[in-house]
Design an enzyme around this catalytic site. Sequence first.
Site, PDB file in Angstrom:
ATOM      1  N   SER A   1      44.534  12.219   6.138  1.00 47.01           N
ATOM      2  CA  SER A   1      45.138  12.156   4.807  1.00 47.01           C
ATOM      3  C   SER A   1      46.535  12.795   4.789  1.00 47.01           C
ATOM      4  CB  SER A   1      44.244  12.885   3.802  1.00 47.01           C
ATOM      5  OG  SER A   1      44.835  12.849   2.521  1.00 47.01           O
TER       6      SER A   1
ATOM      7  N   LYS B   1      46.415   9.218   1.441  1.00 43.30           N
ATOM      8  CA  LYS B   1      47.018  10.448   0.899  1.00 43.30           C
ATOM      9  C   LYS B   1      46.224  10.918  -0.322  1.00 43.30           C
ATOM     10  CE  LYS B   1      50.241  13.483  -0.344  1.00 43.30           C
ATOM     11  NZ  LYS B   1      50.409  14.718   0.447  1.00 43.30           N
TER      12      LYS B   1
ATOM     13  N   ASN C   1      54.439  22.222   6.296  1.00 49.24           N
ATOM     14  CA  ASN C   1      54.731  21.369   5.150  1.00 49.24           C
ATOM     15  C   ASN C   1      54.194  21.984   3.871  1.00 49.24           C
ATOM     16  OD1 ASN C   1      52.508  19.664   3.630  1.00 49.24           O
ATOM     17  ND2 ASN C   1      51.766  19.887   5.735  1.00 49.24           N
TER      18      ASN C   1
ATOM     19  N   CYS D   1      43.775  22.006   0.209  1.00 55.26           N
ATOM     20  CA  CYS D   1      45.224  21.975   0.320  1.00 55.26           C
ATOM     21  C   CYS D   1      45.794  23.368   0.050  1.00 55.26           C
ATOM     22  CB  CYS D   1      45.846  20.992  -0.645  1.00 55.26           C
ATOM     23  SG  CYS D   1      47.616  20.908  -0.420  1.00 55.26           S
TER      24      CYS D   1
ATOM     25  N   LYS E   1      36.624  18.143   3.040  1.00 52.30           N
ATOM     26  CA  LYS E   1      37.644  18.588   3.998  1.00 52.30           C
ATOM     27  C   LYS E   1      37.857  20.088   3.869  1.00 52.30           C
ATOM     28  CE  LYS E   1      42.136  17.576   5.901  1.00 52.30           C
ATOM     29  NZ  LYS E   1      43.199  16.582   5.942  1.00 52.30           N
TER      30      LYS E   1
ATOM     31  N   ASN F   1      42.183  21.317   7.749  1.00 50.77           N
ATOM     32  CA  ASN F   1      43.448  21.119   7.066  1.00 50.77           C
ATOM     33  C   ASN F   1      44.450  22.080   7.718  1.00 50.77           C
ATOM     34  OD1 ASN F   1      45.451  20.494   5.101  1.00 50.77           O
ATOM     35  ND2 ASN F   1      43.836  20.046   3.624  1.00 50.77           N
TER      36      ASN F   1
ATOM     37  N   THR G   1      49.722  14.679  12.170  1.00 54.29           N
ATOM     38  CA  THR G   1      51.160  14.818  12.415  1.00 54.29           C
ATOM     39  C   THR G   1      51.678  13.882  13.507  1.00 54.29           C
ATOM     40  OG1 THR G   1      50.985  17.121  11.727  1.00 54.29           O
ATOM     41  CG2 THR G   1      52.932  16.534  12.991  1.00 54.29           C
TER      42      THR G   1
HETATM   43  C1  LIG Z   1      53.154  16.186   5.709  1.00 53.95           C
HETATM   44  C2  LIG Z   1      51.667  16.400   5.633  1.00 53.95           C
HETATM   45  C3  LIG Z   1      50.987  16.073   4.448  1.00 53.95           C
HETATM   46  C4  LIG Z   1      49.631  16.274   4.351  1.00 53.95           C
HETATM   47  N1  LIG Z   1      48.990  15.907   3.202  1.00 53.95           N
HETATM   48  C5  LIG Z   1      47.639  16.055   3.108  1.00 53.95           C
HETATM   49  C6  LIG Z   1      46.944  15.628   1.944  1.00 53.95           C
HETATM   50  O1  LIG Z   1      47.513  15.100   1.001  1.00 53.95           O
HETATM   51  N2  LIG Z   1      45.600  15.813   1.906  1.00 53.95           N
HETATM   52  C7  LIG Z   1      44.901  16.375   2.937  1.00 53.95           C
HETATM   53  O2  LIG Z   1      43.683  16.497   2.841  1.00 53.95           O
HETATM   54  N3  LIG Z   1      45.548  16.782   4.053  1.00 53.95           N
HETATM   55  C8  LIG Z   1      46.884  16.630   4.163  1.00 53.95           C
HETATM   56  N4  LIG Z   1      47.532  17.021   5.323  1.00 53.95           N
HETATM   57  C9  LIG Z   1      46.754  17.653   6.409  1.00 53.95           C
HETATM   58  C10 LIG Z   1      46.360  16.656   7.494  1.00 53.95           C
HETATM   59  O3  LIG Z   1      45.530  15.637   6.985  1.00 53.95           O
HETATM   60  C11 LIG Z   1      45.638  17.367   8.650  1.00 53.95           C
HETATM   61  O4  LIG Z   1      44.439  17.925   8.157  1.00 53.95           O
HETATM   62  C12 LIG Z   1      46.446  18.486   9.277  1.00 53.95           C
HETATM   63  O5  LIG Z   1      47.803  18.130   9.326  1.00 53.95           O
HETATM   64  C13 LIG Z   1      45.978  18.857  10.685  1.00 53.95           C
HETATM   65  O6  LIG Z   1      46.039  17.771  11.575  1.00 53.95           O
HETATM   66  P1  LIG Z   1      47.308  17.452  12.524  1.00 53.95           P
HETATM   67  O7  LIG Z   1      47.652  18.707  13.237  1.00 53.95           O
HETATM   68  O8  LIG Z   1      46.857  16.356  13.420  1.00 53.95           O
HETATM   69  O9  LIG Z   1      48.395  17.016  11.610  1.00 53.95           O
HETATM   70  C14 LIG Z   1      48.906  16.827   5.443  1.00 53.95           C
HETATM   71  C15 LIG Z   1      49.587  17.145   6.618  1.00 53.95           C
HETATM   72  C16 LIG Z   1      50.940  16.941   6.731  1.00 53.95           C
HETATM   73  C17 LIG Z   1      51.625  17.291   8.011  1.00 53.95           C
END
Ligand SMILES: Cc1cc2nc3c(=O)[nH]c(=O)nc-3n(C[C@H](O)[C@H](O)[C@H](O)COP(=O)(O)O)c2cc1C
Lengths: 309, 267
Positions: free
Chosen positions: A22, A46, A70, A131, A171, A198, A272
Amino acid sequence: MGIDLKVKIGKIELENPVMVASGTFGYGREFEELVDVDKLGAIVTKTITLNPRHGNPPPRIIETPSGMLNAIGIQNDGVDDFIGYKVSYLKNIKVPIIASIAGERISEYAEVAKKLDGVDKVAGIELNVSCPNMEWEVSGGKYRIFAQDAEAIKKIVSSVKAVTTKTIITKLSPNVTDISEMARAAVEGGSDAVSLVNTFLGMAVDTKTKKPKIANVTGGLSGPCIKPLALRMVWEVYKAIKVPIIGMGGIANANDAIEFMLCGASAVAVGTTNFVDPQSSMYIIEGIARYMSDNKIKSIKEVVGGLKV
Amino acid sequence: MKQFISKIISNERIAKEQYSMVLDAAGMSEKATPGQFVHVRCGHDADPLLRRPFSIYRVRDVGGQKAIEIIYKIVGRGTALLAKKRPGDPIDVLGPLGNGFNINNPSITFIVAGGIGAAACYMLAEELVKKKCKIYYFFGARSKDYVICEEDFRALGCEIHICTDDGSSGHKKLIPDHLTDIIKEIPKAELSTAEIYACGPMIMLKKTAEAAEKAKIRCQMSLEARMGCGVGACMSCVVKCKQGDSFMYKRVCKYGPVLNASEIIWE
Ligand SMILES: Cc1cc2nc3c(=O)[nH]c(=O)nc-3n(C[C@H](O)[C@H](O)[C@H](O)COP(=O)(O)O)c2cc1C
Ligand SMILES: Cc1cc2nc3c(=O)[nH]c(=O)nc-3n(C[C@H](O)[C@H](O)[C@H](O)COP(=O)(O)OP(=O)(O)OC[C@H]3O[C@@H](n4cnc5c(N)ncnc54)[C@H](O)[C@@H]3O)c2cc1C
């Protein structure tokens, strides 16, 4: 040798265990020219809320060593826009769509879930209780994020369970003392699966101006730098609960994904890394299949929790 | 928009801290329009992690092959890595991205470029030349050593106005001030279909927007913001814009990078 990549999360059948996380893949459409989305295991959209949200002021991100911070603040057009417009595109996508939702109050989760219950294309609902960029009213003018409150998690999940028959995924936030306690609370509330992690709360400072590098001051850390921390948490939650786990945090290649699965994740989500290489989820699916054939593994289920300790 | 592995054709220093890189663009799916950008991976592993956005300076034909040129300034780790790359090296490119300049039918045009902001303006000038517009080109930099691309714009037939902070080249003046002075010399009637286009540092853009508003000339500007995905998914690169009585954070990568100056809320 036929390889079986299929996994089941609640009632959702996935062709393979690789989803996109997401907030990192928009509402699917943004990546249509770059990724064969029909090859994904699932798409988590999202996070949406009951009412539209402006989100946080910019700058919202900053790169950090092997990662990024972020603080988007869940900018979104609200659930009605999602159902009215975004779903019409999502309908063309063949793979399961999981809608991530959040509420500014506990009661809003069920309100949003109720609206989504009638939307056939939405296979599951992910409850973003975690979040770190928003604070929620708990009681008596006190603010904290729901994810740090086992009671709140249980309440949110059970209230959503009461209004939908769709698969519910909770989550979890890593910003807690004991993540397995939060996972247990989600399961007690009726969650069909949990996803973690998250982002980790963090900061970055510009020493010249003495200002924080993102306007929100704190932000959520993601990307390869969090992978060891996320893995540890998946392993802990795996030991604590029986429902499927969707593991994420810094996954950049198939080997990373397999590590998560060995630690107990039934499926994984790429976050990411979608920004770095939009095709990465495709390579990860191929890489998992290759790992299985190289190691004569017939079903992906044999990998899950296979950590030898 | 497409992700492709390009090959570097050339990578040369053009002025202090500034480079030109020509890339094989055979893998690019569509024609780039003025003001669009590419999102480039400067490294190849987890650090530095994110792609970096660069304007497409121009599209060229190199030995019968489609190529794009970017002009960049070394400001941090990503651009420092770019400067070390050599002809023949592969480079991961995503593009063309974003919505560029809206080219109406202006009579007189003013291009306002601050430093590396010139990179967003060349294709625009080419297009305006095709439309037979009169082009005043304003370029501002710290000093003579930082002046870039002057000859390229001169060759297109633009009327060149250079300003530097120390006066070592052209006028010792801020470009938005010089713009205002030049506009004053032009008869009002001729300005009714004029248009200003700008790209450069935020402070220069703000002053240019004020100058445009005072002169009642339409103005479009290409903005910079820290970007994640570059394709509108992550909501990182937003800029505050007017929306009715309220505001909205618009994504630079998707609505922009070129926006109407009148919709931006400056803070
Ligand atoms: C720019 C950005 C926006 C994100 N927005 C959300 C969101 O709206 N809802 C959510 O549950 N997680 C959100 N996340 C978290 C990601 O879904 C994920 O849980 C987190 O980034 C860890 O995984 P990664 O290291 O592979 O990015 C966001 C992450 C990033 C980087
Ligand atoms: C649409 C667009 C077009 C651009 N076109 C050009 C161009 O043609 N030539 C050129 O030299 N520069 C251009 N820039 C700015 C360029 O992207 C940055 O200078 C570059 O990202 C800096 O990377 P770095 O690793 O060297 O710097 P670092 O400061 O180490 O970067 C750290 C992080 O901040 C981001 N960042 C830093 N400065 C900027 C900035 N000014 N704008 C956006 N993000 C930034 C980086 O992308 C990275 O994520 C453009 C920016 C945008 C948004």
